[in-house]
Write an enzyme that holds these catalytic residues in place. Structure first.
Site, PDB file in Angstrom:
ATOM      1  N   LYS A  87      21.312  31.486  21.613  1.00  8.97           N
ATOM      2  CA  LYS A  87      22.132  30.547  22.747  1.00  8.97           C
ATOM      3  C   LYS A  87      21.619  29.756  23.421  1.00  8.97           C
ATOM      4  O   LYS A  87      20.210  29.756  23.363  1.00  8.97           O
ATOM      5  CB  LYS A  87      22.569  31.998  23.361  1.00  8.97           C
TER       6      LYS A  87
HETATM    7  C1  PLP Z   1      27.097  35.384  20.719  1.00  7.66           C
HETATM    8  C2  PLP Z   1      28.354  35.429  21.550  1.00  7.66           C
HETATM    9  C3  PLP Z   1      28.795  36.895  21.797  1.00  7.66           C
HETATM   10  C4  PLP Z   1      28.062  38.028  21.651  1.00  7.66           C
HETATM   11  O1  PLP Z   1      26.764  38.091  22.098  1.00  7.66           O
HETATM   12  P1  PLP Z   1      25.550  39.178  21.565  1.00  7.66           P
HETATM   13  O2  PLP Z   1      24.471  38.949  22.557  1.00  7.66           O
HETATM   14  O3  PLP Z   1      25.297  38.300  20.152  1.00  7.66           O
HETATM   15  O4  PLP Z   1      26.101  40.072  21.311  1.00  7.66           O
HETATM   16  C5  PLP Z   1      29.783  37.159  22.300  1.00  7.66           C
HETATM   17  N1  PLP Z   1      30.778  36.174  22.543  1.00  7.66           N
HETATM   18  C6  PLP Z   1      30.463  34.821  22.041  1.00  7.66           C
HETATM   19  C7  PLP Z   1      31.533  33.743  22.071  1.00  7.66           C
HETATM   20  C8  PLP Z   1      29.455  34.489  21.525  1.00  7.66           C
HETATM   21  O5  PLP Z   1      29.076  33.492  21.000  1.00  7.66           O
END
Ligand code: PLP
Length: 373
Positions: free
Chosen positions: A190
């Protein structure tokens, strides 16, 4: 070439990360050490929210949000179909029903008109519309002003899923400050990622923040062994908080660098593909740089040409949630979800990160037959 080059960032701040990790090892407070509260303060300052509560990952953040709002059986929770599964995954576990909403063709974020139809449909099904979870897809904030107006008129609580969008803004107001709650993720890939799993929630409501703080630590009360509600175990590790403090210090600078990478792609590729649309007043943080080809064949040809030149590209997302096995049975906008389906057929994402050099970008552009301006 890497799709997301985490090593370049690490090389930039390696000394500071090593020192931060060493500090945690020296103090030995691996669970809820002082770095956790410090990070929460800094994150809240960064986006302008009054409170930040960290947790174990972005999916837990969404689940904690629904738990804190008391969402349960008989409730409807509205989510876009064109997103990562986690957005809707957390809903059935509460006993509520996810209802899928289409996206806007130009921005790929939740379409307000589709949300209105989905809410009316949920009522016809005898469900109580409780919450809507728009997603800041690919780093672009959702259409918060329009969605909030609908949520207010319909008595629905807005939760922003900013796992891909933390640092994005609408008219200078950052994600983290829209709706009752915002969630984010620190998954390594991210835009603001740690070196493992991590997540956080933002709210201006002090009572909600206190409730989230309790829920993430087994429903704790004032006394350690008097748990006052049913919670979960979802804390952010002290080590991850220490790493994130160093990454947050360079985050605004990285967001600026992402703008330059995106602008360069758009200038060179807008004549050959549909390049991303950022509405007036919006700031994307470019979690992805996503192109749209004219149909599935044109997309295949573009991705094949990239591969031949050693350039990675990825389809986010090849299948909307309503077309996935686990989610196919849930209700959706009765007008259908044609834009989610079309996007799944036509979009693909290019290498994107703050340390992408112009020469590397030129290779991507050349492979796609793009040119200057
Ligand atoms: C990555 C993501 C999540 C979940 O995040 P994690 O930390 O991997 O549990 C939720 N919503 C969106 C839109 C994402 O891209």
């Amino acid at each position: 070439m890497q799709f997301i080059d985490l090593a370049a960032q690490q090389a930039r701040i390696r000394d500071r990360i090593d020192a931060a990790i060493a500090g945690v090892l020296e103090r030995g407070q691996y669970i809820m050490g002082p770095e956790v509260a410090e990070l929460e303060t800094r994150l809240a300052e960064f986006c302008g929210a009054k409170h930040c509560v960290s947790c174990a990952n972005g999916t837990d953040a969404l689940q904690l949000a629904l738990m804190a709002l008391g969402v349960g059986p008989g409730d409807a929770v509205f989510a876009p179909s064109f997103t990562f599964a986690a957005t809707a995954e957390v809903v059935p576990g509460t006993g509520a029903t996810p209802v899928f909403v289409d996206i806007d063709r130009a921005t790929y974020t939740m379409d307000p008109a589709s949300l209105e139809r989905a809410i009316a449909h949920a009522r016809e099904l005898g469900l109580a519309p409780r919450a809507v979870i728009p997603v800041d897809l690919f780093g672009l904030p959702a259409a918060y002003p329009a969605l909030q107006a609908i949520a207010d008129a319909q008595g629905v609580t807005l939760i922003g899923d900013s796992a891909q969008g933390f640092g994005g803004a609408v008219d200078g107001r950052m994600t983290g400050t829209f709706g009752a709650l915002t969630t984010t993720s620190f998954f390594p890939a991210k835009p603001l990622g740690c070196y493992g799993d991590g997540g956080a929630l933002f709210t201006d409501d002090g009572e909600l923040a206190a409730l989230l703080d309790s829920l993430r630590i087994h429903g704790k009360g004032r006394e350690k062994y008097d748990n006052v509600r049913i919670g979960v175990n979802s804390r952010l590790d002290t080590l991850q908080a220490a790493i994130l403090l160093e990454k947050l210090a360079i985050y605004e600078d990285e967001i600026e660098a992402r703008q330059e990478v995106a602008a360069r792609y758009t200038a060179a590729l807008h004549n050959r593909f549909i390049t991303p649309h950022v509405p007036e007043g919006y700031r994307s943080i470019w979690a992805q740089y996503t192109l749209r080809a004219e149909g599935a064949r044109a997309r295949d040809a573009a991705m094949t040409a990239l591969k031949a030149q050693g350039v990675p590209s990825v389809i986010y997302y090849p299948r909307p949630l309503h077309a996935q096995t686990a989610y196919a049975g849930f209700p959706r906008d009765p007008a259908g979800l044609p834009e989610s389906e079309a996007a799944a057929r036509e979009v693909f994402s290019l290498p994107m990160h703050p340390y992408l050099e112009p020469q590397a970008q030129d290779r991507v552009i050349a492979a796609l037959g793009g040119g200057a301006g």
